[in-house]
Structure formats: structure tokens, C-alpha cells
Scaffold this active site. Structure first.
Site, PDB file in Angstrom:
ATOM      1  N   LYS A   1     -11.510  -0.140  -1.637  1.00 13.91           N
ATOM      2  CA  LYS A   1     -11.959  -1.149  -2.635  1.00 13.91           C
ATOM      3  C   LYS A   1     -13.200  -2.028  -1.915  1.00 13.91           C
ATOM      4  O   LYS A   1     -13.179  -2.285  -0.600  1.00 13.91           O
ATOM      5  CB  LYS A   1     -10.857  -1.906  -3.218  1.00 13.91           C
ATOM      6  CG  LYS A   1      -9.702  -1.155  -4.169  1.00 13.91           C
ATOM      7  CD  LYS A   1     -10.475  -0.730  -5.440  1.00 13.91           C
ATOM      8  CE  LYS A   1      -9.155  -0.215  -6.433  1.00 13.91           C
ATOM      9  NZ  LYS A   1      -8.646  -1.297  -6.865  1.00 13.91           N
TER      10      LYS A   1
ATOM     11  N   GLN B   1       3.661   0.826   1.467  1.00 14.24           N
ATOM     12  CA  GLN B   1       2.866   1.583   0.581  1.00 14.24           C
ATOM     13  C   GLN B   1       1.887   2.060   1.214  1.00 14.24           C
ATOM     14  O   GLN B   1       1.582   1.660   2.674  1.00 14.24           O
ATOM     15  CB  GLN B   1       2.139   0.568  -0.237  1.00 14.24           C
ATOM     16  CG  GLN B   1       1.335  -0.695   0.282  1.00 14.24           C
ATOM     17  CD  GLN B   1       1.531  -1.915  -0.629  1.00 14.24           C
ATOM     18  OE1 GLN B   1       2.479  -2.213  -1.277  1.00 14.24           O
ATOM     19  NE2 GLN B   1       0.470  -2.603  -0.319  1.00 14.24           N
TER      20      GLN B   1
ATOM     21  N   ASP C   1      -6.577   2.663  -4.218  1.00 14.80           N
ATOM     22  CA  ASP C   1      -6.560   2.928  -2.727  1.00 14.80           C
ATOM     23  C   ASP C   1      -5.123   2.654  -2.480  1.00 14.80           C
ATOM     24  O   ASP C   1      -4.757   2.482  -1.128  1.00 14.80           O
ATOM     25  CB  ASP C   1      -7.257   1.610  -2.075  1.00 14.80           C
ATOM     26  CG  ASP C   1      -6.932   0.164  -2.630  1.00 14.80           C
ATOM     27  OD1 ASP C   1      -6.213   0.115  -3.754  1.00 14.80           O
ATOM     28  OD2 ASP C   1      -7.264  -0.758  -2.096  1.00 14.80           O
TER      29      ASP C   1
ATOM     30  N   ASP D   1       6.179  -7.486   1.168  1.00 11.12           N
ATOM     31  CA  ASP D   1       5.300  -7.459   0.232  1.00 11.12           C
ATOM     32  C   ASP D   1       5.972  -6.718  -1.172  1.00 11.12           C
ATOM     33  O   ASP D   1       6.664  -5.364  -0.958  1.00 11.12           O
ATOM     34  CB  ASP D   1       4.126  -6.577   0.510  1.00 11.12           C
ATOM     35  CG  ASP D   1       3.166  -6.653  -0.711  1.00 11.12           C
ATOM     36  OD1 ASP D   1       2.355  -7.697  -0.742  1.00 11.12           O
ATOM     37  OD2 ASP D   1       2.654  -5.600  -1.096  1.00 11.12           O
ATOM     38  N   ASN D   2       6.276  -7.169  -2.236  1.00 12.26           N
ATOM     39  CA  ASN D   2       6.686  -6.582  -3.434  1.00 12.26           C
ATOM     40  C   ASN D   2       7.882  -5.746  -3.304  1.00 12.26           C
ATOM     41  O   ASN D   2       8.227  -4.798  -3.479  1.00 12.26           O
ATOM     42  CB  ASN D   2       5.611  -5.553  -4.015  1.00 12.26           C
ATOM     43  CG  ASN D   2       4.349  -6.277  -4.658  1.00 12.26           C
ATOM     44  OD1 ASN D   2       4.406  -7.436  -5.192  1.00 12.26           O
ATOM     45  ND2 ASN D   2       3.086  -5.673  -4.728  1.00 12.26           N
TER      46      ASN D   2
ATOM     47  N   GLU E   1       8.404 -11.408  -1.238  1.00 13.94           N
ATOM     48  CA  GLU E   1       7.442 -11.649  -1.901  1.00 13.94           C
ATOM     49  C   GLU E   1       7.525 -11.099  -3.373  1.00 13.94           C
ATOM     50  O   GLU E   1       6.942  -9.955  -3.815  1.00 13.94           O
ATOM     51  CB  GLU E   1       5.940 -11.278  -1.453  1.00 13.94           C
ATOM     52  CG  GLU E   1       4.931 -11.753  -2.052  1.00 13.94           C
ATOM     53  CD  GLU E   1       4.080 -10.480  -3.072  1.00 13.94           C
ATOM     54  OE1 GLU E   1       2.997 -11.072  -3.579  1.00 13.94           O
ATOM     55  OE2 GLU E   1       4.606  -9.359  -2.709  1.00 13.94           O
TER      56      GLU E   1
ATOM     57  N   LYS F   1      -9.152 -10.914   0.331  1.00 15.75           N
ATOM     58  CA  LYS F   1      -8.420  -9.537   0.501  1.00 15.75           C
ATOM     59  C   LYS F   1      -9.430  -8.272   0.524  1.00 15.75           C
ATOM     60  O   LYS F   1      -9.070  -7.392   1.287  1.00 15.75           O
ATOM     61  CB  LYS F   1      -7.578  -9.267  -0.774  1.00 15.75           C
ATOM     62  CG  LYS F   1      -6.455 -10.296  -0.916  1.00 15.75           C
ATOM     63  CD  LYS F   1      -5.428  -9.773  -2.218  1.00 15.75           C
ATOM     64  CE  LYS F   1      -6.274  -9.586  -3.207  1.00 15.75           C
ATOM     65  NZ  LYS F   1      -5.456  -9.270  -4.434  1.00 15.75           N
ATOM     66  N   PHE F   2     -10.581  -8.587   0.200  1.00 20.10           N
ATOM     67  CA  PHE F   2     -11.319  -7.624   0.056  1.00 20.10           C
ATOM     68  C   PHE F   2     -12.653  -7.616   1.191  1.00 20.10           C
ATOM     69  O   PHE F   2     -13.632  -6.840   1.072  1.00 20.10           O
ATOM     70  CB  PHE F   2     -11.933  -7.095  -1.193  1.00 20.10           C
ATOM     71  CG  PHE F   2     -10.854  -6.876  -1.965  1.00 20.10           C
ATOM     72  CD1 PHE F   2     -10.195  -5.716  -2.101  1.00 20.10           C
ATOM     73  CD2 PHE F   2     -10.452  -7.866  -2.961  1.00 20.10           C
ATOM     74  CE1 PHE F   2      -9.233  -5.543  -2.808  1.00 20.10           C
ATOM     75  CE2 PHE F   2      -9.526  -7.482  -3.866  1.00 20.10           C
ATOM     76  CZ  PHE F   2      -8.605  -6.330  -3.921  1.00 20.10           C
TER      77      PHE F   2
END
EC number: 2.4.99.16
Length: 655
Positions: A254, A314, A349, A384-385, A413, A522-523
């Protein structure tokens, strides 16, 4: 339950004892039960604790609660990390039965002839007690038994020594017809599991340089990021949380602001983990080497900080697992691997893991990865998640990691449904993100804290005013006073709180139509001029530093079980206190939810919650401004958000 008497509603008990309750070393853990019996004989209730190594703890007797409810209460204070167990016991207490009967009969005017049997029976009970009390008290109990049998004494002289044994035989009772419950478990963590202050920054942004249109010129490294550590420590934080530090995928990377097509120079999202440079057990080469990471951890530790590592299960499309283990992912009808979606959002992504195709192989690999980082010195993971992964995997994995190192902590999270958030806590997660960000009125916050307090045995909250994903509209539009308000609420309501870098610089510009930052870190790289902001007086860092110092200095703020709310006649104001029962330290906070207007309110303080009688006066000393006031049950308070939006008082009783 085996035995003579009913024992019901035992706490702490999570899901009827299916999961261990939670506590930390040094915490006063409330124990309670409902127990009762037929007739008028005295009942006693106690708790028997066993430590992590199977060693029995001192006998703890429970106190009766409100008359007529048959509730029994007590506390224990675990002193080591590990799995503790306890049982509750109910028993016939012949001494108290005897004492109650004799005092009533004497009060009714009965004499020696009427009490002959009672005196003999009391002496027999004391004969049993001599075998139970500490050696130093045996002679005193024997003398009392002898006095009951001495026909040459008056009634008062025969009975008094036995009646004076009340406290001794409360703590060392004669127990008959003992009934025992099943065993219940409590997992005890180190104190940081409950009391902690987190700070999040992206190592790649610290020391980075960017050119026009956010073009990266220099990427931050662990060495340049380490230069930021002293300032983070100086603000009083004890956990430094890093987003993923692994190689970032190159396929479907991204671009800035989550654009679908990245420029060749764009750095991508750290959560798109894995490339030809490695996966979850590798370091992004632009950050440095594993040796550089170890040095970064050492520097943090030298400044009193622990490193929290992001565990994001992930993969980017070019992660080595995609090549070597395609069965760990979901294949769609056209043969492609499914990328992550949360409609209308798409994450081309990122490939989610499939926990059903090869659960054994996948979970063993993840455990290997986690233990690898534990071996590098990481003892805290921000997960994360976790709610998008199999819960039975988490229960298994956390238990396996704790068996290797019980000091490892896991923050969930999981901004998701309440049942899932509570379920993650029950199966082993140490802490959890919460809905704090979206509780924006005093009434909502008071209700929500009540829910969290009720679930503290299994879910510990961690309050964050902001994250890289979340910039609430209250911060977008509330101005600097709202930044203070949300920081006070997070740090003073919850024993654990955290913030994402940039909060102290009042960063508040959102991507249009979204609840997240524009030009999101983040990007892209996002170097900040920390020193310049402080020199210009445009930094919240001094205020944050003071709040964290108040937290450290006041043990009352280290817990959640002790929070009490007090009435105040203005819906824009919230008033609460916390009191540490061991030290007597008491903190009283009044915070406005209005960042634009002066608010007045009249308090009605629950005085016993402060350890005071209803009529007493006391001094409150504002820990932010230094001002002091004399207060009582009813007080008027004025809060100007442009001066200070909150009072954080330490209570000092008048002597």
C-alpha cells in the site's frame, strides 16, 4: 462440595471455575461465598490457599457480611507469580456456639445452677482448642478450661477467661463437620500486568528524513530510535510498544494514506508482514540486525522501559509461509489466496491465516516464533486483532508460553463485541484494549467503568486516547483542553493506559470522512520535531510527565477494584476516588468532559470511601497545580478547561 453445609456463589470464579481468575503480586484479592446452616449453631467459613509450588498458605478466615444475607468475605494477598488454588470451607464452630449461648443466658439472669452443663461443655471445647492454638497460647487456654471446671469460683470468674479467648479462637477455631468446595484457580502475574504506562512509536520514523511529497530520504533504525528512549522514559512510561519490526511485503504494497498503488520508494505498512527478506522471525533490514534489536532492548531496560512487541499473525503475499505452507491460508474458488477484508475496507497487502486446515502445524510454528522473541528478551506482546484467530489456539499458546516464562504478558488489541473481548480475557490474555475512546460523556464513562470493575477477575483494561488507527472526533475538534481531558481520564481511571506518539504534539487532523490520521504513519515515515515543540511550548509532554509521576507516587492509582464514584450535580463532570487500604493513600479526581466551557458542580462525597466519617473535614491537595483546599462531604468546584480541565487531589485527613 463435600460435607454438611451449603457453600454457594464462590468468588473469584470465572465461568463457574472453568478458567483461572486473574490477580497480580501484592494485590488484595477479595474472596467471598454464601454459606448457611440450619438452626442457631454458629457457622464459620475460611479459605485455604495453595501457592504455585503446592505449599499451603496461612489460614484465612472469612468475615460475615451484612446480617441476614449469609455472605462471607475476606482477602488474600498473593506474593508470587504463578497458578494459585483455593478452596472455601464451612464448619461448625462449637466455641462461638457456646459463647453466644452463655452470654445470652447470663444476660437473662441465669446463674451457676442453670449453667452447669454449659460450663462443662465449654471446658470440653477448650480441651480441643489446646491442640489447635499456637504453642505460646496453650497454657492460657488450659487455664480457661480449668476455670470453667473450678466450683470454688464465682460465675464471673469461671466464665471470663473463656470469653476472653474470642479473638484467639476466631483465628484458630475448633472446626467440626468441615465442608469443602471444589478447588478454584487464580493466575497471579507480576504487577505490570495490571499497572503499566505504554508509549507507542514507529522505530522507522525516529531519525528518519523525508523529502518533498513525503519521499523517504533516510529510514530510521534501531540505533536512531534508541535516541528517543530517554525522552520516553522521562515522561514516566514503563512499556515501549513497537509496531511490527519484520520485513514488509513488496507484493500489493500500500502507498501513502492506504492508496492501492505504492510508489517504488513507499515504505508500506508494517502489518503487511513478510517478504523474500524473511517472515515473523526476521528483522526488517532497514531497521538493523538482531544484534541491533538486542542493543535497543538493553538501552530501553537501562532506562526502566520494557519493549512490547507486536504479534500480528497475518502475512503479506510474499511471506515465506505463503510459499512453503499454502495450506495455512484460505484458497478462493478461482485458486487465489483470500486477502483480508472488513467491508468496505480491503487489505490486498495482507493474507489472513486459516486456523482449520493444519491447526497443529500452524500453532506449533507460531509458538516457535513467540518463544524465539521471548529468547531475545521480549516479555510483553501486543497482539493484533486476536479476535480474528481461533480462541482455542490462544488458550493453548498463552499457556505454553507461560509454562516457559510466567512473566510474559499479552495485550489483546480487540475492538470487537463484548462477549469476544471478555472471552479473550478468560482464556488467558493479560490485558485488553477497551471502548474507552468512545465513552465521551461522564454518564457513559461511569457506567463503563462499572462494567470493567465487575469483570476485573478476568479482563484487565488498558485505556488509549489514540492509536495509529483511531483519532476520535473529540480529539479532532476539542482542541488542547480535550487532549488533557482524555489523558487525565485514561491515566487516572485505569491502572494501565497508553498513548501513540503524536498525542503530545496535539496531532488532530483526520483523513476526510475517517476516524484516523491523515498522512498516516502506518504507510509512511513521520519524523517529528520533539525538542522544537517543547521549546515552543506546544507539547503536552510536561503534563503527561506529571500525570505519570502522580500515578507512580500514589499506590491508590495502581488498582481498579478500589474505584468509587461520587455524586456531582453537573452532567459534564465526573468525580471519583481510589483508596489504597494498606497505606491509606487516597486520590480524588474531578474531570470535565467539556473542553470549551467553564463548568461548576456541587459534590456529594461518599465519605467512608475516603476512609472518613460523614462529619469529618479534610484537606485536598491538587497534584497538578499544588493548590490546597479544605473540603467536607459537600463542596463546590469550578473547572475552566483553558486553565486546568481536571483536579487530581490527594486527600489528607485533618488531624
Amino acid at each position: 462440595m463435600t460435607g454438611r453445609f451449603p457453600i454457594e456463589d464462590v468468588t473469584p470464579s470465572v465461568s463457574c471455575g472453568r478458567y483461572p481468575a486473574k490477580a497480580v503480586v501484592g494485590e488484595l484479592v477479595p474472596v467471598s461465598a454464601v454459606s448457611y446452616r440450619e438452626g442457631h449453631h454458629a457457622l464459620g467459613v475460611n479459605v485455604v490457599w495453595t501457592g504455585p509450588d503446592g505449599e499451603a498458605q496461612p489460614f484465612t478466615r472469612l468475615m460475615p457480611g451484612e446480617p441476614g444475607l449469609d455472605q462471607w468475605h475476606g482477602v488474600i494477598k498473593p506474593d508470587r507469580v504463578g497458578r494459585w488454588t483455593f478452596t472455601v470451607e464451612a464448619f461448625d464452630d462449637p466455641y462461638r456456639t457456646w459463647r453466644d449461648a452463655v452470654t445470652k443466658k447470663i444476660g437473662a439472669g441465669q446463674g451457676l445452677e442453670d449453667l452447669a452443663n454449659d460450663l462443662a461443655e465449654g471446658a470440653e471445647v477448650l480441651d480441643l482448642a489446646t491442640k489447635i492454638v499456637p504453642h505460646a497460647d496453650e497454657e492460657r487456654v488450659r487455664d480457661a478450661a480449668a476455670a470453667l471446671r473450678d466450683d470454688n469460683r464465682s460465675l464471673f470468674a469461671r466464665v471470663s477467661p473463656a470469653l476472653e479467648l474470642e479473638e484467639l479462637l476466631w483465628h484458630n477455631p475448633v472446626r467440626q463437620l468441615v465442608t469443602t468446595t471444589r478447588s478454584y484457580a487464580v493466575w497471579v502475574d507480576r504487577k505490570r500486568a495490571l499497572f503499566s504506562s505504554w508509549y507507542e512509536f514507529f522505530p522507522r520514523s525516529e531519525g528518519a528524513e523525508i523529502g518533498p511529497d513525503a519521499t523517504p530520504v533516510r529510514h530510521g533504525t534501531f540505533a536512531t530510535a534508541a535516541e528517543r528512549i530517554p525522552a520516553v522514559a522521562a515522561m514516566g512510561f514503563d512499556v515501549l510498544y513497537l509496531p511490527p519490526i519484520h520485513p514488509i511485503g513488496k507484493i500489493n504494497r500500500k502507498g501513502r494514506n492506504n492508496t492501492l498503488v505504492a510508489r517504488p520508494e513507499d515504505v508500506g505498512s508494517p502489518w503487511a508482514i513478510g517478504s523474500d527478506e524473511g517472515g515473523h522471525d526476521a528483522i526488517h533490514p532497514q531497521l538493523g540486525t538482531i544484534e541491533d534489536f538486542r542493543a535497543f532492548i538493553r538501552t530501553a531496560n537501562e532506562h526502566g522501559l520494557e519493549i512490547a512487541m507486536d504479534l500480528a499473525l497475518q502475512c503479506a503475499p510474499d511471506h515465506p509461509w505463503v510459499r512453503d505452507h499454502p495450506e495455512w491460508f484460505t484458497t478462493r474458488a478461482d485458486g487465489t489466496i483470500a486477502y483480508a477484508e472488513n467491508p468496505p475496507k480491503k487489505y490486498q497487502d495482507i493474507y489472513p491465516l486459516n486456523w482449520d486446515n493444519d491447526p497443529k502445524g500452524l500453532r506449533e510454528e507460531v509458538l516457535r516464533v513467540v518463544l524465539y522473541w521471548v529468547g531475545q528478551g521480549v516479555k510483553v506482546f501486543r497482539v493484533d486483532n486476536p479476535h480474528t484467530k481461533a480462541l482455542n489456539f490462544w488458550q493453548w499458546c498463552i499457556a505454553k508460553v507461560k509454562a516457559v516464562d510466567p512473566d510474559v504478558l499479552f495485550l489483546a488489541e480487540a475492538f470487537t463485541r463484548p462477549a469476544m473481548m471478555n472471552g479473550l480475557g478468560r482464556i488467558g490474555f493479560t490485558q485488553s484494549y477497551t471502548y474507552f475512546t468512545w465513552r465521551t460523556t461522564a454518564w457513559e464513562m461511569r457506567e463503563y467503568i462499572g462494567q470493567l470493575k465487575a469483570s476485573i477477575d478476568w479482563m484487565r483494561p488498558n485505556f488509549w486516547p489514540n492509536t495509529p488507527d483511531i483519532l476520535h472526533e473529540s480529539l479532532q475538534h476539542g482542541g488542547p483542553p480535550m487532549f488533557k481531558i482524555r489523558t487525565v481520564l485514561a491515566s487516572m481511571l485505569s491502572p494501565s493506559w497508553g498513548m501513540y506518539a503524536g498525542l503530545e504534539l496535539f496531532e488532530h487532523v483526520a483523513r476526510p470522512g475517517a476516524e484516523e490520521y491523515i498522512d498516516n504513519e502506518k504507510f509512511e515515515l513521520k519524523p517529528r520535531d520533539w525538542a522544537g515543540a517543547e521549546r515552543a511550548g506546544r507539547s503536552l509532554a510536561p503534563y503527561i510527565t506529571r500525570l505519570n509521576a502522580i500515578r507512580r507516587e500514589n499506590p491508590a492509582l495502581h488498582w481498579l477494584r478500589n474505584i468509587e464514584f461520587h455524586d456531582i450535580d453537573n452532567a459534564e463532570l465526573l468525580c471519583w476516588s481510589k483508596r489504597d487500604p494498606e497505606t491509606g493513600n487516597t486520590v480524588l479526581v474531578i474531570c470535565s468532559f467539556d473542553s470549551a466551557n467553564v463548568q461548576w458542580g456541587n459534590t456529594t462525597i461518599n465519605m467512608p470511601a475516603l476512609g472518613l466519617d460523614w462529619h469529618e473535614r479534610f484537606e485536598v491537595v491538587d497534584q497538578i497545580t499544588g493548590a490546597s483546599y479544605e473540603w467536607g462531604q459537600h463542596n463546590a468546584v469550578r473547572i475552566d478547561p483553558y486553565v486546568e480541565p481536571a483536579h487530581v487531589f490527594v486527600v489528607r485527613p485533618r488531624r
